[in-house]
Design a protein around this motif. Structure first.
Motif, PDB file in Angstrom:
ATOM      1  N   ILE A  99       2.136  23.453  -5.002  1.00  8.88           N
ATOM      2  CA  ILE A  99       3.218  23.874  -4.112  1.00  8.88           C
ATOM      3  C   ILE A  99       4.535  23.472  -4.759  1.00  8.88           C
ATOM      4  O   ILE A  99       4.723  22.320  -5.151  1.00  8.88           O
ATOM      5  CB  ILE A  99       3.103  23.211  -2.720  1.00  8.88           C
ATOM      6  CG1 ILE A  99       1.700  23.371  -2.130  1.00  8.88           C
ATOM      7  CG2 ILE A  99       4.183  23.739  -1.785  1.00  8.88           C
ATOM      8  CD1 ILE A  99       1.280  24.781  -1.840  1.00  8.88           C
ATOM      9  N   ARG A 100       5.459  24.437  -4.857  1.00 10.93           N
ATOM     10  CA  ARG A 100       6.788  24.147  -5.418  1.00 10.93           C
ATOM     11  C   ARG A 100       7.839  24.834  -4.558  1.00 10.93           C
ATOM     12  O   ARG A 100       7.726  26.003  -4.236  1.00 10.93           O
ATOM     13  CB  ARG A 100       6.906  24.629  -6.847  1.00 10.93           C
ATOM     14  CG  ARG A 100       8.289  24.383  -7.412  1.00 10.93           C
ATOM     15  CD  ARG A 100       8.349  24.599  -8.909  1.00 10.93           C
ATOM     16  NE  ARG A 100       9.689  24.408  -9.410  1.00 10.93           N
ATOM     17  CZ  ARG A 100      10.259  23.241  -9.645  1.00 10.93           C
ATOM     18  NH1 ARG A 100       9.610  22.129  -9.422  1.00 10.93           N
ATOM     19  NH2 ARG A 100      11.477  23.167 -10.104  1.00 10.93           N
ATOM     20  N   SER A 101       8.858  24.058  -4.183  1.00  8.97           N
ATOM     21  CA  SER A 101       9.985  24.591  -3.422  1.00  8.97           C
ATOM     22  C   SER A 101      11.271  23.962  -3.924  1.00  8.97           C
ATOM     23  O   SER A 101      11.448  22.743  -3.837  1.00  8.97           O
ATOM     24  CB  SER A 101       9.812  24.302  -1.932  1.00  8.97           C
ATOM     25  OG  SER A 101      10.947  24.747  -1.213  1.00  8.97           O
ATOM     26  N   PHE A 113      10.563  19.828  -4.282  1.00  3.95           N
ATOM     27  CA  PHE A 113       9.166  19.510  -3.991  1.00  3.95           C
ATOM     28  C   PHE A 113       8.284  20.251  -4.988  1.00  3.95           C
ATOM     29  O   PHE A 113       8.383  21.466  -5.140  1.00  3.95           O
ATOM     30  CB  PHE A 113       8.824  19.938  -2.565  1.00  3.95           C
ATOM     31  CG  PHE A 113       7.467  19.512  -2.101  1.00  3.95           C
ATOM     32  CD1 PHE A 113       7.282  18.270  -1.540  1.00  3.95           C
ATOM     33  CD2 PHE A 113       6.377  20.362  -2.218  1.00  3.95           C
ATOM     34  CE1 PHE A 113       6.036  17.863  -1.093  1.00  3.95           C
ATOM     35  CE2 PHE A 113       5.134  19.968  -1.777  1.00  3.95           C
ATOM     36  CZ  PHE A 113       4.958  18.719  -1.217  1.00  3.95           C
ATOM     37  N   ALA A 114       7.403  19.542  -5.687  1.00  2.00           N
ATOM     38  CA  ALA A 114       6.487  20.153  -6.655  1.00  2.00           C
ATOM     39  C   ALA A 114       5.298  19.225  -6.841  1.00  2.00           C
ATOM     40  O   ALA A 114       5.440  18.150  -7.417  1.00  2.00           O
ATOM     41  CB  ALA A 114       7.197  20.392  -7.986  1.00  2.00           C
ATOM     42  N   ARG A 115       4.146  19.631  -6.314  1.00  2.00           N
ATOM     43  CA  ARG A 115       2.971  18.776  -6.467  1.00  2.00           C
ATOM     44  C   ARG A 115       1.683  19.532  -6.165  1.00  2.00           C
ATOM     45  O   ARG A 115       1.685  20.555  -5.495  1.00  2.00           O
ATOM     46  CB  ARG A 115       3.062  17.542  -5.597  1.00  2.00           C
ATOM     47  CG  ARG A 115       3.030  17.809  -4.119  1.00  2.00           C
ATOM     48  CD  ARG A 115       3.045  16.529  -3.329  1.00  2.00           C
ATOM     49  NE  ARG A 115       4.333  15.875  -3.476  1.00  2.00           N
ATOM     50  CZ  ARG A 115       4.816  14.987  -2.640  1.00  2.00           C
ATOM     51  NH1 ARG A 115       4.109  14.631  -1.600  1.00  2.00           N
ATOM     52  NH2 ARG A 115       5.980  14.437  -2.823  1.00  2.00           N
ATOM     53  N   VAL A 116       0.594  18.958  -6.645  1.00  3.42           N
ATOM     54  CA  VAL A 116      -0.736  19.461  -6.333  1.00  3.42           C
ATOM     55  C   VAL A 116      -1.151  18.869  -4.989  1.00  3.42           C
ATOM     56  O   VAL A 116      -0.947  17.681  -4.734  1.00  3.42           O
ATOM     57  CB  VAL A 116      -1.749  19.077  -7.438  1.00  3.42           C
ATOM     58  CG1 VAL A 116      -3.163  19.462  -7.031  1.00  3.42           C
ATOM     59  CG2 VAL A 116      -1.357  19.743  -8.758  1.00  3.42           C
ATOM     60  N   MET A 117      -1.706  19.719  -4.150  1.00  4.66           N
ATOM     61  CA  MET A 117      -2.162  19.298  -2.830  1.00  4.66           C
ATOM     62  C   MET A 117      -3.550  19.861  -2.582  1.00  4.66           C
ATOM     63  O   MET A 117      -3.939  20.848  -3.209  1.00  4.66           O
ATOM     64  CB  MET A 117      -1.189  19.793  -1.758  1.00  4.66           C
ATOM     65  CG  MET A 117       0.241  19.334  -1.980  1.00  4.66           C
ATOM     66  SD  MET A 117       1.322  19.776  -0.628  1.00  4.66           S
ATOM     67  CE  MET A 117       0.808  18.563   0.580  1.00  4.66           C
ATOM     68  N   LEU A 118      -4.278  19.248  -1.659  1.00  2.37           N
ATOM     69  CA  LEU A 118      -5.613  19.728  -1.313  1.00  2.37           C
ATOM     70  C   LEU A 118      -5.621  20.383   0.054  1.00  2.37           C
ATOM     71  O   LEU A 118      -5.063  19.826   1.014  1.00  2.37           O
ATOM     72  CB  LEU A 118      -6.622  18.575  -1.309  1.00  2.37           C
ATOM     73  CG  LEU A 118      -6.946  17.963  -2.659  1.00  2.37           C
ATOM     74  CD1 LEU A 118      -7.897  16.781  -2.476  1.00  2.37           C
ATOM     75  CD2 LEU A 118      -7.557  18.993  -3.591  1.00  2.37           C
TER      76      LEU A 118
END
Length: 168
Positions: A99-101, A113-118
């Protein structure tokens, strides 16, 4: 606590109702502005809240770890900042998403915001392939953060190369 059941009625956003009535501008809608409007209009609270007949019921679940997050629909504790609620009719629990915003900066110290999420949870208001809710944690501070997240984002599902090749 964890999900137990729902009333079975479709979700009807009271924020959308307040926008349609001209009570709150679309660009200003958030959990905070809705709460403020309800506080400023106590005689209209019941009528506005009854607009949404979709109720969620919860139950207590014994836990050995009181510091663990609430139990997700995927039957595992949610992790603040790493757990994502998705449309369960489209996505499978456990899949990783990136997810990147650029505009969502208040969750990461003024950085985009930029990260891997489950994908671990779901909700009746989360509809569509590129729609998700970020679990920001438990408590008042986390609720304040979550109530202001309404940002466009890149929403990318991560697949193993072999699986992705089947879609190419």
């Amino acid at each position: 606590i964890t999900y137990a059941a729902k009333a079975g009625h479709p979700f009807s956003a009271i924020g959308k109702l307040l926008i349609e009535r001209g009570e709150i501008e679309r660009s200003e809608i958030s959990m905070q502005t809705i709460r403020r409007w309800l506080g400023d209009h106590p005689r209209q609270v019941d009528e506005v809240l009854w607009h949404n007949r979709s109720y969620i019921f919860f139950r207590e679940v014994p836990s050995a770890d009181l510091n663990a997050g609430p139990v997700a629909a995927a039957k595992v504790p949610l992790i603040a900042g790493r757990s994502l609620a998705v449309d369960r009719l489209i996505h499978t629990f456990g899949f990783p998403f990136f997810i990147r915003s650029e505009n969502l900066v208040h969750l990461d110290g003024d950085k985009p915001f930029a990260r891997v999420m489950l994908a671990l949870d779901t909700g009746s208001a989360i509809v569509g392939p590129a729609r998700g809710d970020i679990f920001t944690g438990s408590g008042d501070d986390a609720g304040e953060l979550a109530g202001t997240v309404r940002h466009d984002a890149d929403f990318v599902i991560l697949l193993p190369n072999a699986a992705a090749a089947r879609f190419a």
